[in-house]
Write an enzyme that holds these catalytic residues in place. Structure first.
Site, PDB file in Angstrom:
ATOM      1  N   ASP A  12      76.087  14.638  24.991  1.00 54.41           N
ATOM      2  CA  ASP A  12      76.046  16.111  24.917  1.00 54.41           C
ATOM      3  C   ASP A  12      76.118  16.778  26.289  1.00 54.41           C
ATOM      4  O   ASP A  12      75.548  17.840  26.503  1.00 54.41           O
ATOM      5  CB  ASP A  12      74.770  16.595  24.191  1.00 54.41           C
ATOM      6  CG  ASP A  12      74.596  15.920  22.851  1.00 54.41           C
ATOM      7  OD1 ASP A  12      75.601  15.822  22.127  1.00 54.41           O
ATOM      8  OD2 ASP A  12      73.485  15.466  22.535  1.00 54.41           O
ATOM      9  N   LYS A  15      81.333  16.923  27.602  1.00 53.87           N
ATOM     10  CA  LYS A  15      82.548  16.114  27.839  1.00 53.87           C
ATOM     11  C   LYS A  15      83.785  16.757  27.235  1.00 53.87           C
ATOM     12  O   LYS A  15      84.867  16.729  27.831  1.00 53.87           O
ATOM     13  CB  LYS A  15      82.381  14.708  27.232  1.00 53.87           C
ATOM     14  CG  LYS A  15      81.338  13.860  27.919  1.00 53.87           C
ATOM     15  CD  LYS A  15      81.234  12.492  27.302  1.00 53.87           C
ATOM     16  CE  LYS A  15      80.601  12.451  25.944  1.00 53.87           C
ATOM     17  NZ  LYS A  15      79.177  12.819  25.898  1.00 53.87           N
ATOM     18  N   GLY A  39      79.984  14.657  18.971  1.00 55.50           N
ATOM     19  CA  GLY A  39      80.267  16.028  18.529  1.00 55.50           C
ATOM     20  C   GLY A  39      80.668  16.845  19.734  1.00 55.50           C
ATOM     21  O   GLY A  39      79.855  17.084  20.610  1.00 55.50           O
ATOM     22  N   HIS A  40      81.923  17.184  19.842  1.00 58.94           N
ATOM     23  CA  HIS A  40      82.403  17.950  20.990  1.00 58.94           C
ATOM     24  C   HIS A  40      82.745  19.372  20.553  1.00 58.94           C
ATOM     25  O   HIS A  40      83.581  19.560  19.680  1.00 58.94           O
ATOM     26  CB  HIS A  40      83.648  17.275  21.591  1.00 58.94           C
ATOM     27  CG  HIS A  40      83.354  15.922  22.166  1.00 58.94           C
ATOM     28  ND1 HIS A  40      84.316  14.976  22.416  1.00 58.94           N
ATOM     29  CD2 HIS A  40      82.184  15.367  22.557  1.00 58.94           C
ATOM     30  CE1 HIS A  40      83.743  13.898  22.924  1.00 58.94           C
ATOM     31  NE2 HIS A  40      82.463  14.105  23.012  1.00 58.94           N
ATOM     32  N   GLN A 226      79.133   9.724  23.538  1.00 68.14           N
ATOM     33  CA  GLN A 226      77.737   9.489  23.902  1.00 68.14           C
ATOM     34  C   GLN A 226      77.579   9.485  25.434  1.00 68.14           C
ATOM     35  O   GLN A 226      78.267  10.241  26.091  1.00 68.14           O
ATOM     36  CB  GLN A 226      77.194   8.189  23.282  1.00 68.14           C
ATOM     37  CG  GLN A 226      77.042   8.251  21.764  1.00 68.14           C
ATOM     38  CD  GLN A 226      78.344   8.044  21.015  1.00 68.14           C
ATOM     39  OE1 GLN A 226      79.034   7.079  21.252  1.00 68.14           O
ATOM     40  NE2 GLN A 226      78.664   8.945  20.121  1.00 68.14           N
TER      41      GLN A 226
END
Ligand code: IMP
Length: 429
Positions: A12, A15, A39-40, A226
Site C-alpha cells: 500500500d 505503487k 489493490g492499486h 505487496q
C-alpha cells in the site's frame, strides 16, 4: 533499461501511481507475484480506478500488460476486472492489451474457501494472519504441493483436466464437510468453459514472448505487489504473504529471468508506514513511546485515506521506520526510492523517524530481527525531523527529510509523490 518496481514497506505504498507514471515510457508491464490480494488505486482526471490483478500500466493505451508465471489468478476476479475496464472504455478487445502466462496457477473457489475458513478458525489467536481472504496462501500451498491447476491445464482434454481437479480436491477432504466440498467442486466445474473462452486469445508462453520483445528492443516494467516486509522469506514471518516480493523474483515470476539483467530496481515507500493484518510493527502509533501519537495516527489515517483497497480494513499507522527501510533496500536489491504521500503529513508538525531498534535490556539490534517475538518487544529509537507545509522537493523542510532518508538507507530518492492524481509526482533526480 528495464525497471523492477517493488513495495519497500508492508504494501500500500502507492505503487500503482508510480507504475502508471513509468508506463508512459514502457512497452510491457509484467506482474510477477501475488494475486488479487493487491489493490492499486489510480486517479486520472478525477476518476478512480482500482485494480487488483491487471497491471496498473493498463491505463496507458500503448502498453501490453502481462500476468506472469509467478502470479496466482482468480479467474472470476480477472474477468470482472476486464469487464470493468471495457465498460470504462480503457480497451475494447482485452487480448490486444492483456496476455496471460500459460503457467500461472489458478485460485479456485476451494482456495478462497480455505483461506476464509482458516482465518475464521484462528480468529483471536496468534495463528490469525489477517490475510485478505482471497485464497492467495492456499493457492501457493497447492502449487508447492504439486497439486495446483494452471491456466494451461484448462486446455487439456476434459478427462485430463478433471483428473487434475480431483487430485487437487483429494487433499482437502478433511477441511470441509462432504456436501460443502461437492458444492465447491460444482461451482468450479460450472465456469471452466467460460474461463477458457475468455482466456484463449490471451494465453502466451511468457519466455518466448518476452524474449522476442527484448530482441525487438521493447522496454519492460515489472510491477511488484505487496511489499518487501511481506516477503515470505525476508519479511516479518509468519505475518507475511505467500510469495517472493523482492527484486530477483521479477525474473522468475515474470517468466524471463534474462530481462532483469542490468535492470534498475525502484522501491516505493510512504513518508510514514502502514500495514494491514496482524504482526508486530515497531513504530506503530499506539501511545507506547511518543505522547499524542495515537491521535496523530488517527489524523494520518483520515487524511491519507488509509483503508485497504482490497478489504476496506483500516490500516495501522506508524512513524517512518528507517531500520526496516534500510533492511528492505538491502535484501530486495533496491537501487532507488520513490517517497509517496508526504502531502498527508503537511501541517501536522514535526515528525519522527526510527533509526535504531533496542532490545529490552537496552542493547541495540545490529540487524533486522528475524523473529516476531523480538519485534514485539523491540524499542524504537527516534530522531525528530522538522515538519513541512508542502511535500515537494522545492520545500526545504521536506527536502531535508528526503536527504535524511537517503543518508540512512544509502540509495537516492528519485521520485516524490504528493497527491493521488497522475500529475502529482515529481522526478527528483
Ligand atoms: P495474503 O496475502 O492475503 O495471504 O495476506 C497475508 C498478509 O499480507 C496479511 O497481513 C495481508 O494484510 C497482507 N497483504 C497482502 N496483500 C497486501 C497488499 O496488497 N497490501 C498490504 N498488505 C497486504
Amino acid at each position: 533499461m528495464n525497471t523492477i518496481l517493488l513495495g519497500a514497506q508492508w504494501g500500500d505504498e502507492g505503487k500503482g501511481k508510480v507504475v502508471d507514471h513509468l508506463s508512459e515510457t514502457a512497452d510491457l508491464v509484467v506482474r510477477f507475484q501475488g494475486g488479487n490480494n493487491a489493490g492499486h488505486s489510480l486517479w486520472v482526471g478525477g476518476k478512480k480506478t482500482v485494480l487488483h490483478l491487471i497491471p496498473s500500466g493498463i491505463l496507458h493505451p500503448h502498453t501490453i500488460c502481462i500476468i506472469g508465471d509467478g502470479v496466482v489468478l482468480d479467474p472470476s476476479v480477472f474477468i470482472r476486472e476486464i469487464t470493468e475496464l471495457q465498460a470504462a472504455n480503457v480497451f475494447k478487445v482485452a487480448s490486444e492489451r492483456i496476455k496471460l502466462s500459460e503457467r500461472t496457477h489458478l485460485i479456485l473457489p476451494l482456495h478462497s474457501a480455505l483461506d476464509v475458513a482458516r482465518e475464521k478458525k484462528a480468529s483471536g489467536t496468534k495463528g490469525h494472519i489477517g490475510t485478505t481472504g482471497r485464497g492467495i496462501g492456499p493457492a501457493y500451498e497447492t502449487k508447492a504441493q504439486r497439486k495446483g491447476v494452471r491456466v494451461a491445464d484448462l486446455f487439456l482434454s476434459r478427462p485430463q483436466l478433471l483428473d487434475k481437479i480431483e487430485t487437487l480436491f483429494s487433499g482437502f477432504q478433511f477441511a470441509f464437510a462432504p456436501l460443502e466440498l461437492a458444492e465447491i467442486k460444482e461451482k468450479t466445474l460450472k465456469d471452466i468453459d467460460y474461463w477458457k473462452k475468455i482466456f484463449a486469445p490471451m494465453v502466451i508462453d511468457t519466455t518466448t514472448y518476452l524474449h522476442a520483445a527484448t530482441k525487438a528492443g521493447k522496454k519492460i516494467l515489472f510491477e511488484g505487489a505487496q511489499g518487501v516486509m511481506l516477503d515470505m522469506d525476508h519479511g516479518t514471518y509468519p505475518y507475511v504473504t505467500s510469495s517472493s516480493t523482492v527484486g530477483p523474483s521479477a525474473g522468475i515470476g515474470g517468466g524471463y529471468p534474462a530481462a532483469i539483467k542490468g535492470a534498475r530496481t525502484l522501491g516505493i515507500a510512504k513518508a510514514y508506514i502502514t500495514r494491514v493484518g496482524s504482526g508486530p510493527v515497531v513504530t506503530e502509533m499506539l501511545g507506547k513511546h511518543v505522547p499524542g501519537e495515537v491521535e496523530l495516527g488517527e489524523s494520518i489515517r483520515k487524511v491519507g485515506q488509509e483503508f485497504g483497497a482490497t478489504t476496506g480494513r483500516p490500516r495501522r499507522i506508524g512513524w517512518q521506520d528507517l531500520v526496516a527501510l534500510k533492511y528492505a533496500v538491502q535484501v530486495a536489491g533496491i537501487d532507488e526510492l520513490a517517497i509517496m504521500k508526504g502531502d498527508v503529513l503537511c501541517g501536522m508538525g514535526d515528525f519522527r523517524v526510527c533509526v535504531q531498534y533496542k532490545k529490552p535490556d537496552g542493547s541495540p539490534w545490529d540487524h533486522f530481527p528475524p523473529c516476531v517475538e523480538d519485534l514485539e518487544v523491540a524499542i524504537p529509537v527516534y530522531e525528530s525531523v522538522k515538519g513541512w507545509t508542502e511535500a515537494t522537493p522545492e520545500n526545504a523542510d521536506y527536502e531535508a527529510y528526503l536527504k535524511k532518508i537517503e543518508k540512512f538507507v544509502g540509495v537516492p530518492v528519485c521520485y516524490v509523490g504528493f497527491g493521488p492524481e497522475r500529475h502529482q509526482m515529481a522526478v527528483r533526480k
